[in-house]
Scaffold this motif. Structure first.
Motif, PDB file in Angstrom:
ATOM      1  N   ILE A  33       0.856  -1.187   0.000  1.00 13.87           N
ATOM      2  CA  ILE A  33       0.000   0.000   0.000  1.00 13.87           C
ATOM      3  C   ILE A  33       0.892   1.237   0.000  1.00 13.87           C
ATOM      4  CG2 ILE A  33      -1.772   1.321   1.199  1.00 13.87           C
ATOM      5  CD1 ILE A  33      -2.870  -1.214   2.343  1.00 13.87           C
ATOM      6  N   LEU A  34       0.702   2.109  -0.992  1.00 13.65           N
ATOM      7  CA  LEU A  34       1.486   3.331  -1.116  1.00 13.65           C
ATOM      8  C   LEU A  34       0.780   4.505  -0.452  1.00 13.65           C
ATOM      9  CD1 LEU A  34       2.461   3.094  -4.919  1.00 13.65           C
ATOM     10  CD2 LEU A  34       3.828   2.358  -2.953  1.00 13.65           C
ATOM     11  N   LEU A  35       1.529   5.280   0.323  1.00 12.08           N
ATOM     12  CA  LEU A  35       1.016   6.512   0.936  1.00 12.08           C
ATOM     13  C   LEU A  35       1.803   7.688   0.361  1.00 12.08           C
ATOM     14  CD1 LEU A  35       0.950   4.116   3.359  1.00 12.08           C
ATOM     15  CD2 LEU A  35      -0.260   5.977   4.494  1.00 12.08           C
ATOM     16  N   ASP A  59       0.545  -7.364  -5.770  1.00 11.64           N
ATOM     17  CA  ASP A  59      -0.329  -6.220  -6.001  1.00 11.64           C
ATOM     18  C   ASP A  59       0.228  -4.970  -5.327  1.00 11.64           C
ATOM     19  OD1 ASP A  59      -1.919  -8.093  -7.195  1.00 11.64           O
ATOM     20  OD2 ASP A  59      -3.722  -7.627  -6.047  1.00 11.64           O
ATOM     21  N   VAL A  60       0.033  -3.838  -5.988  1.00  5.67           N
ATOM     22  CA  VAL A  60       0.389  -2.537  -5.431  1.00  5.67           C
ATOM     23  C   VAL A  60      -0.869  -1.685  -5.429  1.00  5.67           C
ATOM     24  CG1 VAL A  60       1.770  -0.451  -5.729  1.00  5.67           C
ATOM     25  CG2 VAL A  60       2.789  -2.696  -6.210  1.00  5.67           C
ATOM     26  N   VAL A 104       2.088  -4.441   3.141  1.00  6.31           N
ATOM     27  CA  VAL A 104       3.368  -3.762   3.296  1.00  6.31           C
ATOM     28  C   VAL A 104       3.079  -2.278   3.143  1.00  6.31           C
ATOM     29  CG1 VAL A 104       5.659  -3.371   2.305  1.00  6.31           C
ATOM     30  CG2 VAL A 104       4.693  -5.689   2.366  1.00  6.31           C
ATOM     31  N   ALA A 105       3.478  -1.463   4.119  1.00  6.22           N
ATOM     32  CA  ALA A 105       3.251  -0.019   4.054  1.00  6.22           C
ATOM     33  C   ALA A 105       4.473   0.660   3.451  1.00  6.22           C
ATOM     34  CB  ALA A 105       2.975   0.534   5.448  1.00  6.22           C
ATOM     35  N   ASN A 125      -0.882  -6.643  11.322  1.00  6.17           N
ATOM     36  CA  ASN A 125      -1.275  -6.619   9.912  1.00  6.17           C
ATOM     37  C   ASN A 125      -0.196  -6.083   8.982  1.00  6.17           C
ATOM     38  OD1 ASN A 125      -3.829  -5.656  11.746  1.00  6.17           O
ATOM     39  ND2 ASN A 125      -4.394  -7.252  10.281  1.00  6.17           N
ATOM     40  N   CYS A 126       0.637  -5.192   9.490  1.00 11.34           N
ATOM     41  CA  CYS A 126       1.695  -4.610   8.672  1.00 11.34           C
ATOM     42  C   CYS A 126       2.916  -5.529   8.717  1.00 11.34           C
ATOM     43  CB  CYS A 126       2.061  -3.208   9.178  1.00 11.34           C
ATOM     44  SG  CYS A 126       3.241  -2.354   8.119  1.00 11.34           S
TER      45      CYS A 126
END
Length: 262
Positions: A33-35, A59-60, A104-105, A125-126
């Motif tokens: 997951i992109l921030l 997946d991204v 994945v953060a 979760n991360c």
């Protein structure tokens, strides 16, 4: 590898959040997951997410924070705690709406601080944390860089660059960034206040010539980690490594996640 792009809006109590998922059909691998950064959005990641998905075979997912890009306007209540607030209040409904348990953060700039806060708040979760050009405190170099950007955006036509991606929210996006970081009330902010510690593996990426933060920032971030840490310092690199040295960043992320088996 065949990559499918899946755009969708996730309804939340504060408004709809725009998300984009680059699907690889590798469902056994933990998605990334992109921030995004303070002026960013999904579109401004450009081709990096697709390339990252193809290289890592996972997946991204990227999303526009409320107030940015195609998402609804920010509901208000913006404060010096906005980094912690993103992790506590706004990230959760987006993550749950994606129907995934582990992730994945990966955060760029202030998104890196948010990603660290997410890792600290959701330790079960991360599975891994990747920060890129993230700030851990308010440094003189950070303030100098923001003041220079403030002067640049004051030039005629420069705000149109933001309107292209944020529409009528562009003025708010710019002022939220500048006014928060330059305020006296934010001068004492540190990442430890919103991410006091995290146990997942960490990869901290930073450009040696980053105009918004020196190389001490990844060191401060690593000090908050209790698990495996890796630091990648890139020579001849400023604030956007995933654009300036995309191949190096993608290779480093792929090798890091492969080694962490997540």
């Amino acid at each position: 590898m065949n990559i499918e792009i899946d755009d969708r809006y996730i309804p939340t109590e504060h408004g709809d959040v725009f998300t984009r998922r680059w699907r690889t059909n590798q469902t056994r691998k933990t998605p990334i997951i992109l921030l995004h950064d303070s002026l960013g959005c999904v579109e401004l990641w450009r081709d990096f997410p697709e390339r990252l998905a193809a290289a890592t075979a996972r997946d991204v997912i990227a999303y526009d924070r409320l107030g940015f890009g195609r998402s609804a306007s920010h509901p208000g209540g913006w404060s010096p705690h906005f980094i912690r607030d993103e992790a506590e209040y706004f990230f959760r409904p987006v993550w749950q709406g994606l129907d995934i348990e582990h992730f994945v953060a990966f955060g760029h700039s202030v998104g890196g601080a948010m990603a660290a806060s997410v890792a600290a708040r959701y330790p079960r979760n991360c599975r891994a944390l990747i920060t890129e050009s993230a700030q851990a405190f308010v440094e003189d170099r950070t303030l100098r860089g923001i003041r220079q950007a403030q002067a640049a955006f004051a030039e005629p036509g420069q705000l149109d660059r933001l309107r292209k991606y944020h529409g009528e929210k562009a003025e708010w996006v710019l002022s939220a960034w500048i006014e928060t970081w330059l305020s006296e009330g934010y001068a004492g902010w540190t990442l430890a206040g919103s991410a006091p510690g995290f146990a997942c593996p960490l990869l901290a990426i930073h450009g040696v010539e980053d105009e918004y933060g020196s190389v001490v920032h990844p060191q401060h971030i690593a000090a908050l980690a209790s698990g495996v840490t890796q630091t990648l310092l890139l020579e001849a690199c400023h604030h956007v490594p995933h654009r300036e040295h995309a191949d190096l960043v993608i290779r480093a992320v792929d090798e890091f996640l492969y080694a962490m088996v997540c």
